[in-house]
Design an enzyme around this catalytic site. Structure first.
Site, PDB file in Angstrom:
ATOM      1  N   CYS A  82      -8.008  55.545 -19.535  1.00 33.72           N
ATOM      2  CA  CYS A  82      -6.621  56.028 -19.545  1.00 33.72           C
ATOM      3  C   CYS A  82      -5.682  54.961 -20.123  1.00 33.72           C
ATOM      4  O   CYS A  82      -5.731  54.711 -21.318  1.00 33.72           O
ATOM      5  CB  CYS A  82      -6.233  56.495 -18.152  1.00 33.72           C
ATOM      6  N   HIS A 179     -10.211  59.578 -15.626  1.00 30.00           N
ATOM      7  CA  HIS A 179     -10.418  58.508 -14.637  1.00 30.00           C
ATOM      8  C   HIS A 179     -11.818  58.593 -14.023  1.00 30.00           C
ATOM      9  O   HIS A 179     -11.996  59.244 -12.991  1.00 30.00           O
ATOM     10  CB  HIS A 179      -9.376  58.628 -13.525  1.00 30.00           C
ATOM     11  N   GLU A 181     -13.340  56.478 -12.369  1.00 32.68           N
ATOM     12  CA  GLU A 181     -13.401  55.780 -11.067  1.00 32.68           C
ATOM     13  C   GLU A 181     -12.943  56.686  -9.921  1.00 32.68           C
ATOM     14  O   GLU A 181     -13.139  56.364  -8.767  1.00 32.68           O
ATOM     15  CB  GLU A 181     -12.566  54.489 -11.128  1.00 32.68           C
TER      16      GLU A 181
HETATM   17  N1  GLN Z   1       0.628  57.529 -18.968  1.00 31.65           N
HETATM   18  C1  GLN Z   1       0.066  56.231 -18.776  1.00 31.65           C
HETATM   19  C2  GLN Z   1       0.394  55.314 -19.964  1.00 31.65           C
HETATM   20  O1  GLN Z   1       0.943  55.743 -20.919  1.00 31.65           O
HETATM   21  C3  GLN Z   1      -1.418  56.306 -18.599  1.00 31.65           C
HETATM   22  C4  GLN Z   1      -1.758  57.071 -17.355  1.00 31.65           C
HETATM   23  C5  GLN Z   1      -2.966  56.595 -16.632  1.00 31.65           C
HETATM   24  O2  GLN Z   1      -3.502  55.532 -16.908  1.00 31.65           O
HETATM   25  N2  GLN Z   1      -3.374  57.353 -15.649  1.00 31.65           N
HETATM   26  O3  GLN Z   1       0.090  54.176 -19.935  1.00 31.65           O
END
Ligand code: GLN
Length: 198
Positions: A82, A179, A181
């Protein structure tokens, strides 16, 4: 095997738990929190989800960004999930505000768009086909997730959801927009630790 988890912000504890689970299965190894350049003496590193701007700014302030980039360029295996996937991509845009300067590691031939799924679907679960890594079909959670729009060069897509890439790899650099994890399965961490072993 010594695995580091970048531990400024976001879901680093959950990653450490998943890695420990896998390490118990495959033998030995340890997980450490990485905050300073001196913590970079690891065999692999995870950059967790969270807020990529915050993680990048703190990493820069701690003097970690450049040495980390250097190590990854020299072959350190890395799993970025992410926000971590955002940090690793060469091209980053924000769905709402377009191009924005933020400190990045920027080592992967990938173009990624932040907050791709917008308000209504800030958070959702989906079944992902992980056959490419022999992981079957697995449920994963997406939280204000980015989307990998394209990869080029040596980078390749490992999994997609509705034609949007959700997992990619370039050599020893692995990214997911979901995610892993926060999931019952440890398949993504197992795949990453295989790369570390090699
Ligand atoms: N929206 C977050 C970003 O732009 C990422 C979201 C996340 O890691 N769950 O960094």
């Amino acid at each position: 095997m010594k695995i580091g988890v970048l531990a400024y912000q976001g879901s680093f504890e959950e990653h450490a738990l998943q890695v420990r689970r896998v390490l118990q299965k495959i033998g030995k190894g340890e997980v450490i929190q990485v905050k300073k350049p001196k913590d970079l003496d690891v065999d692999g590193i995870i950059i967790p989800g969270g807020e990529s701007t915050t993680i990048g700014q703190v990493a820069q302030k701690m003097g970690l960004l450049d040495p980390l980039k250097e190590k990854i360029s020299q072959g350190l295996p890395v799993l970025g999930t992410c926000a971590g996937a955002i940090m690793l991509s060469k091209e980053v845009r924000d769905a709402k505000i377009g191009k924005k300067d933020q400190p990045l590691i920027g080592v992967m031939d990938a173009s990624i768009i932040r907050n791709f799924y917008g308000r209504q679907r800030e958070s959702f679960e989906a079944t992902i086909n992980l056959e490419e890594i022999e992981g079957g079909h697995q449920r994963f959670v997406f939280i204000r997730a980015p989307a990998i729009l394209k990869v080029w060069g040596k980078a390749k897509a490992l999994a997609s959801l509705n034609d949007v890439i959700v997992m990619a790899q370039e050599d020893q650099i692995i990214t997911t927009t979901f995610h892993p994890e926060l999931s019952g399965t440890t398949i993504v961490h197992e795949y990453f630790l295989e790369a570390v072993k090699r």
